[in-house]
Design a protein around this motif. Structure first.
Motif, PDB file in Angstrom:
ATOM      1  N   UNK A  57       0.835  -1.203   0.000  1.00 26.02           N
ATOM      2  CA  UNK A  57       0.000   0.000   0.000  1.00 26.02           C
ATOM      3  C   UNK A  57       0.867   1.248   0.000  1.00 26.02           C
ATOM      4  N   UNK A  58       1.960   1.228   0.771  1.00 27.09           N
ATOM      5  CA  UNK A  58       2.837   2.392   0.849  1.00 27.09           C
ATOM      6  C   UNK A  58       3.571   2.635  -0.461  1.00 27.09           C
ATOM      7  N   UNK A  59       3.963   1.558  -1.137  1.00 22.60           N
ATOM      8  CA  UNK A  59       4.716   1.701  -2.389  1.00 22.60           C
ATOM      9  C   UNK A  59       3.804   2.009  -3.569  1.00 22.60           C
ATOM     10  N   UNK A  60       2.494   1.824  -3.405  1.00 22.15           N
ATOM     11  CA  UNK A  60       1.531   2.061  -4.474  1.00 22.15           C
ATOM     12  C   UNK A  60       1.161   3.539  -4.506  1.00 22.15           C
ATOM     13  N   UNK A  61       2.117   4.375  -4.928  1.00 21.46           N
ATOM     14  CA  UNK A  61       1.922   5.809  -4.919  1.00 21.46           C
ATOM     15  C   UNK A  61       2.370   6.384  -6.255  1.00 21.46           C
ATOM     16  N   UNK A  62       1.556   7.279  -6.806  1.00 23.72           N
ATOM     17  CA  UNK A  62       1.838   7.826  -8.140  1.00 23.72           C
ATOM     18  C   UNK A  62       3.094   8.684  -8.142  1.00 23.72           C
ATOM     19  N   UNK A  63       3.299   9.457  -7.073  1.00 20.30           N
ATOM     20  CA  UNK A  63       4.419  10.399  -7.053  1.00 20.30           C
ATOM     21  C   UNK A  63       5.672   9.797  -6.418  1.00 20.30           C
ATOM     22  N   UNK A  64       5.550   9.346  -5.174  1.00 15.59           N
ATOM     23  CA  UNK A  64       6.739   8.918  -4.437  1.00 15.59           C
ATOM     24  C   UNK A  64       7.059   7.444  -4.610  1.00 15.59           C
ATOM     25  N   UNK A  65       6.067   6.629  -4.939  1.00 12.80           N
ATOM     26  CA  UNK A  65       6.260   5.186  -5.000  1.00 12.80           C
ATOM     27  C   UNK A  65       6.676   4.678  -6.369  1.00 12.80           C
ATOM     28  N   UNK A  66       6.389   3.400  -6.605  1.00 10.32           N
ATOM     29  CA  UNK A  66       6.884   2.748  -7.817  1.00 10.32           C
ATOM     30  C   UNK A  66       6.332   3.357  -9.098  1.00 10.32           C
ATOM     31  N   UNK A  67       5.151   3.976  -9.027  1.00 11.71           N
ATOM     32  CA  UNK A  67       4.560   4.522 -10.248  1.00 11.71           C
ATOM     33  C   UNK A  67       5.192   5.853 -10.631  1.00 11.71           C
ATOM     34  N   UNK A  68       6.062   6.391  -9.794  1.00 10.68           N
ATOM     35  CA  UNK A  68       6.800   7.597 -10.149  1.00 10.68           C
ATOM     36  C   UNK A  68       7.982   7.320 -11.053  1.00 10.68           C
ATOM     37  N   UNK A  69       8.343   6.051 -11.200  1.00  6.98           N
ATOM     38  CA  UNK A  69       9.474   5.669 -12.052  1.00  6.98           C
ATOM     39  C   UNK A  69       9.138   5.907 -13.523  1.00  6.98           C
ATOM     40  N   UNK A  70      10.067   6.507 -14.262  1.00 12.26           N
ATOM     41  CA  UNK A  70       9.848   6.790 -15.685  1.00 12.26           C
ATOM     42  C   UNK A  70      10.405   5.706 -16.595  1.00 12.26           C
ATOM     43  N   UNK A  71      10.971   4.650 -16.025  1.00  9.87           N
ATOM     44  CA  UNK A  71      11.506   3.517 -16.784  1.00  9.87           C
ATOM     45  C   UNK A  71      12.554   3.963 -17.814  1.00  9.87           C
ATOM     46  N   UNK A  72      13.458   4.822 -17.397  1.00  5.24           N
ATOM     47  CA  UNK A  72      14.488   5.304 -18.322  1.00  5.24           C
ATOM     48  C   UNK A  72      15.669   4.342 -18.428  1.00  5.24           C
ATOM     49  N   UNK A  73      15.753   3.363 -17.520  1.00  7.91           N
ATOM     50  CA  UNK A  73      16.821   2.350 -17.511  1.00  7.91           C
ATOM     51  C   UNK A  73      18.180   2.887 -17.060  1.00  7.91           C
ATOM     52  N   UNK A  74      18.267   4.169 -16.722  1.00  7.54           N
ATOM     53  CA  UNK A  74      19.553   4.698 -16.279  1.00  7.54           C
ATOM     54  C   UNK A  74      20.071   3.983 -15.045  1.00  7.54           C
ATOM     55  N   UNK A  75      19.169   3.673 -14.116  1.00 11.92           N
ATOM     56  CA  UNK A  75      19.611   3.029 -12.872  1.00 11.92           C
ATOM     57  C   UNK A  75      20.225   1.665 -13.147  1.00 11.92           C
ATOM     58  N   UNK A  76      19.620   0.906 -14.056  1.00 10.25           N
ATOM     59  CA  UNK A  76      20.190  -0.395 -14.413  1.00 10.25           C
ATOM     60  C   UNK A  76      21.547  -0.246 -15.091  1.00 10.25           C
ATOM     61  N   UNK A  77      21.672   0.795 -15.910  1.00 11.49           N
ATOM     62  CA  UNK A  77      22.898   0.987 -16.681  1.00 11.49           C
ATOM     63  C   UNK A  77      24.088   1.346 -15.800  1.00 11.49           C
ATOM     64  N   UNK A  78      23.869   2.203 -14.803  1.00 14.82           N
ATOM     65  CA  UNK A  78      24.998   2.703 -14.022  1.00 14.82           C
ATOM     66  C   UNK A  78      25.280   1.906 -12.750  1.00 14.82           C
ATOM     67  N   UNK A  79      24.372   1.034 -12.342  1.00 11.68           N
ATOM     68  CA  UNK A  79      24.575   0.303 -11.079  1.00 11.68           C
ATOM     69  C   UNK A  79      25.856  -0.524 -11.149  1.00 11.68           C
ATOM     70  N   UNK A  80      26.808  -0.301 -10.245  1.00 10.95           N
ATOM     71  CA  UNK A  80      28.074  -1.036 -10.302  1.00 10.95           C
ATOM     72  C   UNK A  80      27.981  -2.461  -9.766  1.00 10.95           C
ATOM     73  N   UNK A  81      26.861  -2.805  -9.141  1.00  4.64           N
ATOM     74  CA  UNK A  81      26.717  -4.120  -8.517  1.00  4.64           C
ATOM     75  C   UNK A  81      25.649  -4.976  -9.184  1.00  4.64           C
TER      76      UNK A  81
END
Length: 336
Positions: free
Chosen positions: A194-218
């Motif tokens: 319920x807490x993560x189901x948020x348009x602004x702060x939660x998972x739905x605020x992600x724009x799916x740009x893939x930058x996080x996957x690209x730069x993650x060193x781990x």
């Protein structure tokens, strides 16, 4: 070999400027080695963070050649291969965080957003007295990838959603959120979803740009973890697969409408998509009104889809979607 390092320098709330250093350095050394040489032998005022020098602590995260990275991870040779200018490496502080001095940023917001997702096993699960809370190897394996996060801030630095939406907690926080959500010892799954189901702060605020996957060193792949949380929310909200899309929050309605339209036509009928998601099937007049400017621009540019041609492969696509839905529900037939 001779390498030019262009470093963005800045003090708190002051304009930045670029300073150039030229080093004779072995290409097999790391960028952190080069920064140490600058600090020790050329300019003792240069400020940056470092600690383990072994890709463990995450302290030396910064922007190298335009992307977030750990200065201790890649060699100078590797960075030069990705550089725009020959023999030149550009270095700047991480993004989405205020600069304290040079390459040192204020990570207070980063840590606050991590705490906002409550990234710990729930309190009731920890009230065990003496003894151990054991997991099966299979349950523990679910945590491995998300658990590799070293909280370096690289994903947060390059997150497009954070740049335009200060309320978004960031991919690091949601990757940690998934790690707790997948933990078999946690007893707060419903409240977390319920807490993560948020348009602004939660998972739905992600724009799916893939930058996080690209730069993650781990190789934590934060976007994948966010998608898994979205899937868990959708399954919880529509677990009997008979809930009407109109009864769902807009983010969930977006996902369900998309799936249903692809099942119907093999790909998305854009005319129905906007009406069903934003207009909620003519129930949300404000949402319908928001479609008018978009429709006008599409008409003006000759891009409004007056007709819809179903995919010739829709007869194959629908059974595939239903098979996946059935598999995710443990083999029970899913109602369309």
């Amino acid at each position: 070999m001779q390498v030019i390092f262009k470093i963005k320098r800045q003090t708190l709330r002051q304009p930045s400027h670029e300073q150039t250093y030229t080093l004779d350095i072995e290409p097999g050394l790391t960028v952190l080695d080069a920064l140490n040489q600058i600090k020790w032998y050329h300019d003792g005022t240069l400020a940056f963070r470092k600690n383990c020098r072994n890709t463990i602590c995450g302290s030396c995260a910064m922007q190298i050649n335009g992307r977030a990275a750990l200065a201790c991870q890649n060699s100078i040779r590797q960075e030069l291969a990705q550089a725009i200018a020959p023999d030149t490496i550009t270095i700047a502080p991480m993004g989405n965080m205020p600069v304290i001095r040079d390459l040192v940023v204020d990570m207070q917001g980063f840590w606050q957003n991590l705490g906002a997702v409550d990234p710990y096993v729930s309190a009731p699960a920890r009230q065990l007295g003496e003894g151990e809370f054991l997991q099966s190897p299979r349950d523990r394996e679910k945590l491995n990838q998300a658990g590799n996060c070293i909280l370096c801030g690289a994903c947060y630095s390059d997150c497009n959603a954070r740049e335009v939406n200060p309320a978004f907690v960031g991919p690091h926080a949601l990757a940690k959120a998934y790690r707790v959500l997948a933990d078999s010892r946690d007893q707060a799954r419903g409240d977390r979803l319920e807490a993560y189901n948020n348009v602004q702060s939660g998972v739905w605020g992600c724009t799916r740009c893939f930058n996080c996957n690209t730069v993650c060193p781990m190789d934590v792949a934060p976007l994948d973890r966010i998608s898994q949380i979205k899937g868990a929310i959708l399954e919880t909200k529509t677990e009997d697969n008979t809930v009407a899309a109109s009864a769902l929050d807009r983010p969930l309605r977006h996902r369900l409408v998309l799936i249903n339209l692809v099942k119907e036509g093999g790909w998305i009928d854009e005319r129905k998509f906007g009406l069903r998601v934003l207009g909620n099937g003519f129930r949300d007049w404000r949402g319908l009104g928001s479609l008018i400017p978009l429709g006008a621009r599409m008409l003006g540019r000759g891009k409004f889809p007056f007709r819809f041609h179903p995919s010739p492969a829709r007869g194959v696509i629908r059974p595939l979607i239903e098979a996946v839905q059935s598999w995710r529900k443990g083999g029970s037939r899913v109602k369309s």
